[in-house]
Design an enzyme around this catalytic site. Sequence first.
Site, PDB file in Angstrom:
ATOM      1  N   GLY A  28     -43.343 -42.215  40.367  1.00 13.77           N
ATOM      2  CA  GLY A  28     -43.114 -41.125  41.348  1.00 13.77           C
ATOM      3  C   GLY A  28     -42.351 -41.533  42.596  1.00 13.77           C
ATOM      4  O   GLY A  28     -41.924 -40.755  43.332  1.00 13.77           O
ATOM      5  N   ASP A  74     -51.892 -47.520  33.465  1.00 10.65           N
ATOM      6  CA  ASP A  74     -50.128 -47.497  33.783  1.00 10.65           C
ATOM      7  C   ASP A  74     -50.238 -48.747  34.752  1.00 10.65           C
ATOM      8  O   ASP A  74     -48.942 -48.954  34.977  1.00 10.65           O
ATOM      9  CB  ASP A  74     -50.425 -46.165  34.644  1.00 10.65           C
ATOM     10  CG  ASP A  74     -51.028 -46.112  35.919  1.00 10.65           C
ATOM     11  OD1 ASP A  74     -52.337 -45.957  35.588  1.00 10.65           O
ATOM     12  OD2 ASP A  74     -50.669 -45.890  37.084  1.00 10.65           O
TER      13      ASP A  74
HETATM   14  P1  AMP Z   1     -49.960 -46.727  41.744  1.00 15.43           P
HETATM   15  O1  AMP Z   1     -51.074 -46.403  42.360  1.00 15.43           O
HETATM   16  O2  AMP Z   1     -48.883 -47.210  42.698  1.00 15.43           O
HETATM   17  O3  AMP Z   1     -49.801 -47.401  40.510  1.00 15.43           O
HETATM   18  O4  AMP Z   1     -49.368 -45.112  41.320  1.00 15.43           O
HETATM   19  C1  AMP Z   1     -49.893 -44.593  40.580  1.00 15.43           C
HETATM   20  C2  AMP Z   1     -48.872 -43.117  40.305  1.00 15.43           C
HETATM   21  O5  AMP Z   1     -48.717 -42.493  41.492  1.00 15.43           O
HETATM   22  C3  AMP Z   1     -47.710 -43.511  39.858  1.00 15.43           C
HETATM   23  O6  AMP Z   1     -47.164 -42.573  38.973  1.00 15.43           O
HETATM   24  C4  AMP Z   1     -46.507 -43.673  41.122  1.00 15.43           C
HETATM   25  O7  AMP Z   1     -45.428 -43.163  40.819  1.00 15.43           O
HETATM   26  C5  AMP Z   1     -47.360 -42.284  41.817  1.00 15.43           C
HETATM   27  N1  AMP Z   1     -47.194 -42.595  43.532  1.00 15.43           N
HETATM   28  C6  AMP Z   1     -47.677 -43.429  44.092  1.00 15.43           C
HETATM   29  N2  AMP Z   1     -47.310 -43.325  45.362  1.00 15.43           N
HETATM   30  C7  AMP Z   1     -46.492 -42.199  45.391  1.00 15.43           C
HETATM   31  C8  AMP Z   1     -45.587 -41.604  46.379  1.00 15.43           C
HETATM   32  N3  AMP Z   1     -45.631 -42.046  47.757  1.00 15.43           N
HETATM   33  N4  AMP Z   1     -44.675 -40.726  46.096  1.00 15.43           N
HETATM   34  C9  AMP Z   1     -44.774 -40.211  44.807  1.00 15.43           C
HETATM   35  N5  AMP Z   1     -45.517 -40.820  43.791  1.00 15.43           N
HETATM   36  C10 AMP Z   1     -46.360 -41.784  44.043  1.00 15.43           C
HETATM   37 MG    MG Z   2     -48.586 -48.280  39.102  1.00 20.21          MG
END
Ligand code: AMP
Ligand code: MG
Length: 491
Positions: free
Chosen positions: A96, A256
């Site tokens: 994302g 993930d």
């Molecule tokens: P994470 O918690 O970083 O592992 O992210 C979990 C999911 O949320 C993944 O699909 C990321 O790409 C998405 N994600 C986290 N932060 C953002 C953001 N600021 N904008 C878009 N997608 C995000």
């Molecule tokens: Mg992640």
Amino acid sequence: MSSEPISLLAGWHFDNSYARLPESFYTRVNPTPVIEPRLVCLNRSLARSLGLDPAAFAGADAAALFAGNRIPHGAEPIAQAYAGHQFGNLARLGDGRAILLGEHRTPAGDRFDIQLKGAGPTPYSRRGDGRAGLGPMLREYIISEAMYALGIPTTRSLAVVTTGEPVFREQPLLGAVLTRVAASHIRVGTFEHFAALGDTDGLRLLADHTLRRHFPDLAASECPALGLLEAAMERQASLIAQWMRVGFVHGVMNTDNMALSGETLDFGPCAFVDSYDPGAVFSSIDLLGRYAFGQQPQIAAWNLARLAEALLPLLHPEPEIALDLARGVVESFPERFQRHWLVALRAKLGLFTAEPEDASLADELLRTMHEAGADFTHTYRNLRPGAPSEPASAAEVTFAAWHRRWTERLARQPQTSAEVIRLMNAHNPAVIPRNHAVEAALAAASNGNDLAPLERLLAALTTPYDAAGQPAGLLNPPPPGTPPCRTFCGT
Ligand code: AMP
Ligand code: MG
């Protein structure tokens, strides 16, 4: 003469095997250019080890490259599709806010994903802005490089740039992009993506790709998918034991965030424990302690059971047989982990030989540390064979009894004290990225543009097993009264 900026010619050699997979694996999308890219951190030694010329990464061109404003020759930017169990619930995710530029081949022939994290929105952004703040990206840079220097499999960080644009979280932050280098970004959740779609062809292509990339020796085996599951399980068992050896809490072990390569992936609400507590939780949203320090082996096993479920159609055409095969492998995790953990604990205690009571000796120290609130890193690093000083408190009496038992155990192996200390010093770090030091470095870097504390911290963390010449502030536990650390998921 080429008119390309030198940073685009730094020695990149892209060969993008993932982008050659079918379109169900990703979406092609370019980074969104930012207003004012500025290079904050460049990892010269990593650049060199990738066969890139660090001298090429100077000035505005390099900042534009690492911000995603300029795309190097041969890159084919994509956002990868994946799903994931987040705190136990399956969700459709995907990159994302990260964009994979491609796979760089080093002169030695190794293949690494080059990914820009915080590079702008993608079709998987849902309600997110696709961006990241400077503090969280520097945090990933610090902790991933610390893990690397500790000898623990991990993704690495090549650069951080600021964007000149604000991102809005609990408070406004300066936007930043991290360049992440990984063996791959194939996750347990990537397999769940195809399983959830019922796309067995996609699943098979993904398994083949993963085997070629990470387990080439298994590709010709009788049931490669079963081999893949076993090999992934073995790497995770080893990885979690290594995390726990140094007191690391990942903080958000969603499926993930678990890489098939066996590298530590995604440094969000992670931290190293100061005083030892198996219940230590650092994520502000992990209210139930699902991802607590001592829960990590159980959670890894749970995640790998999700991988096994996803792989079922590839294990055997008969569902009952496939399930039996999967169950057999999943049930082997506790024993695999225990084996790696005991190896790590023996090294931490300077034990070269194996005795049946070693696990209980190691556990007793951990219990004593927990009861006394002792600092994990400091306790192991300062353990010395011989007579401890006269105990003055109840906790010291308990520790002295353990210490006698340990000293007797050491006497039953042929190695000298010097050999014991050498083994212990190679497995018990003197310097870890302690929360108070990380927070101080981040505060200076974000508020005052003062990068000196960050650079001092990064320098100390490159030789974590070497206490000589290290700043006392990094060797010692946090000052008494330091509030417990909370790190946030909304990075
Ligand atoms: P994470 O918690 O970083 O592992 O992210 C979990 C999911 O949320 C993944 O699909 C990321 O790409 C998405 N994600 C986290 N932060 C953002 C953001 N600021 N904008 C878009 N997608 C995000
Ligand atoms: Mg992640």
